[in-house]
Design a protein around this motif. Structure first.
Motif, PDB file in Angstrom:
ATOM      1  N   UNK A 103      -3.285  -1.519   2.710  1.00  0.00           N
ATOM      2  CA  UNK A 103      -2.539  -1.714   1.264  1.00  0.00           C
ATOM      3  C   UNK A 103      -1.746  -2.826   0.945  1.00  0.00           C
ATOM      4  N   UNK A 104      -2.291  -3.325  -0.422  1.00  0.00           N
ATOM      5  CA  UNK A 104      -1.729  -4.608  -0.628  1.00  0.00           C
ATOM      6  C   UNK A 104      -1.121  -4.391  -2.238  1.00  0.00           C
ATOM      7  N   UNK A 105      -0.296  -5.139  -2.659  1.00  0.00           N
ATOM      8  CA  UNK A 105       0.319  -4.893  -3.809  1.00  0.00           C
ATOM      9  C   UNK A 105      -0.226  -6.350  -4.670  1.00  0.00           C
ATOM     10  N   UNK A 106      -1.097  -6.463  -5.474  1.00  0.00           N
ATOM     11  CA  UNK A 106      -1.362  -7.519  -6.321  1.00  0.00           C
ATOM     12  C   UNK A 106      -0.179  -8.117  -7.154  1.00  0.00           C
ATOM     13  N   UNK A 107       0.084  -9.336  -6.982  1.00  0.00           N
ATOM     14  CA  UNK A 107       1.374  -9.898  -7.375  1.00  0.00           C
ATOM     15  C   UNK A 107       1.121 -10.257  -9.002  1.00  0.00           C
ATOM     16  N   UNK A 108      -0.049  -9.879  -9.554  1.00  0.00           N
ATOM     17  CA  UNK A 108      -0.338  -9.917 -10.986  1.00  0.00           C
ATOM     18  C   UNK A 108      -0.570  -8.428 -11.370  1.00  0.00           C
ATOM     19  N   UNK A 109      -0.048  -7.555 -10.537  1.00  0.00           N
ATOM     20  CA  UNK A 109      -0.716  -6.098 -11.080  1.00  0.00           C
ATOM     21  C   UNK A 109       0.315  -5.349 -10.943  1.00  0.00           C
TER      22      UNK A 109
ATOM     23  N   UNK B  47      -0.186 -13.088  -1.410  1.00  0.00           N
ATOM     24  CA  UNK B  47      -0.589 -11.891  -0.749  1.00  0.00           C
ATOM     25  C   UNK B  47       0.816 -11.064  -0.663  1.00  0.00           C
ATOM     26  N   UNK B  48       0.647  -9.910  -0.939  1.00  0.00           N
ATOM     27  CA  UNK B  48       1.829  -8.918  -0.579  1.00  0.00           C
ATOM     28  C   UNK B  48       1.190  -7.794   0.002  1.00  0.00           C
ATOM     29  N   UNK B  49       1.274  -7.845   1.207  1.00  0.00           N
ATOM     30  CA  UNK B  49       0.620  -6.646   2.164  1.00  0.00           C
ATOM     31  C   UNK B  49       1.799  -5.633   2.368  1.00  0.00           C
ATOM     32  N   UNK B  50       1.506  -4.363   1.933  1.00  0.00           N
ATOM     33  CA  UNK B  50       2.245  -3.167   1.988  1.00  0.00           C
ATOM     34  C   UNK B  50       1.753  -2.593   3.012  1.00  0.00           C
ATOM     35  N   UNK B  51       1.018  -2.837   3.948  1.00  0.00           N
ATOM     36  CA  UNK B  51       0.671  -1.923   5.429  1.00  0.00           C
ATOM     37  C   UNK B  51      -0.393  -0.853   4.983  1.00  0.00           C
ATOM     38  N   UNK B  52       0.190   0.107   4.393  1.00  0.00           N
ATOM     39  CA  UNK B  52      -0.459   1.419   4.034  1.00  0.00           C
ATOM     40  C   UNK B  52      -0.169   1.776   2.516  1.00  0.00           C
TER      41      UNK B  52
ATOM     42  N   UNK C 127       3.576   3.677  -3.935  1.00  0.00           N
ATOM     43  CA  UNK C 127       3.268   2.447  -4.149  1.00  0.00           C
ATOM     44  C   UNK C 127       1.913   2.263  -4.987  1.00  0.00           C
ATOM     45  N   UNK C 128       1.174   3.394  -5.154  1.00  0.00           N
ATOM     46  CA  UNK C 128      -0.078   3.356  -5.932  1.00  0.00           C
ATOM     47  C   UNK C 128       0.465   3.420  -7.409  1.00  0.00           C
TER      48      UNK C 128
END
Length: 210
Positions: free
Chosen positions: A47-53, A164-169, A174-175
């Protein structure tokens, strides 16, 4: 270097080994709060959280505009860590708490706090290396407090040069905020690029508004 190469030595897991683990794409968890042993996790889908999204719902946008809260960085790391661990089922064991407290003192772990009525109502904490922020856990005691924390954190990381923002899962929560899932290979490619970035979470003051 993989999980087996980062096995604990006779003195147990130490912050330096933990940072090496993050740099290779793995992280530790425990079975429960009181479980003594840790295990390495290397998800096939990350899981990642795009920093522009980051997605801001109408209700969250209204809460941000009302600004009936304050935000801080590293003001109460232990309070955030305790709150994240204070749940019936948790992977944050006593040893993990001690390790991340050590990382905080070394300047590699950070927390962002949301305050309402002078009380800690939400927050998030994680680890930084290069241009990567590895999100560990978050909590909320008031409506949308964890969402507010993530909104401010994403904005701050972007301003400070993180990529990069790593959310692990990827969780449904988060979605809804814009997080996506990528393959292990894609994640490691992004991680490699991020580790070459010279970012600093303390490079700019935390913005009080978005």
């Amino acid at each position: 270097m993989g999980a087996r190469d980062l096995a604990q030595n006779g003195d147990g897991l130490v912050p330096e080994i933990l940072l090496r683990a993050y740099a290779t794409g793995i992280f530790p968890m425990a079975e429960s709060r009181d479980h003594d042993e840790l295990f390495w996790v290397d998800p096939s889908r990350r899981g990642v959280l795009p920093l522009d999204g980051f997605h801001t719902s109408r209700s969250l946008a209204r809460r941000i505009r009302r600004a009936e809260y304050s935000v801080s960085l590293n003001r109460d790391f232990e309070g955030v860590l305790d709150a994240c661990a204070d749940r019936p089922n948790t992977w944050i064991s006593h040893e993990i708490q001690a390790l991340y407290s050590d990382l905080f003192r070394l300047g590699h772990a950070h927390s962002l706090e949301i305050w309402q009525d002078e009380a800690l109502s939400g927050g998030v904490y994680g680890v930084t290396l290069g241009g990567a922020f590895f999100g560990e856990s978050m909590f909320s005691r008031r409506t949308d407090a964890s969402k507010l924390a993530l909104a401010h954190l994403v904005n701050h990381l972007r301003r400070c040069g993180f990529v990069l923002f790593d959310t692990q899962f990827l969780t449904p929560h988060l979605a809804r905020l814009g997080a996506i899932e990528i393959s292990r290979a894609t994640y490691r490619s992004h991680l490699s690029d991020a580790l070459d970035v010279n970012a600093d979470i303390l490079a700019h003051p935390l913005a009080s508004t978005l």
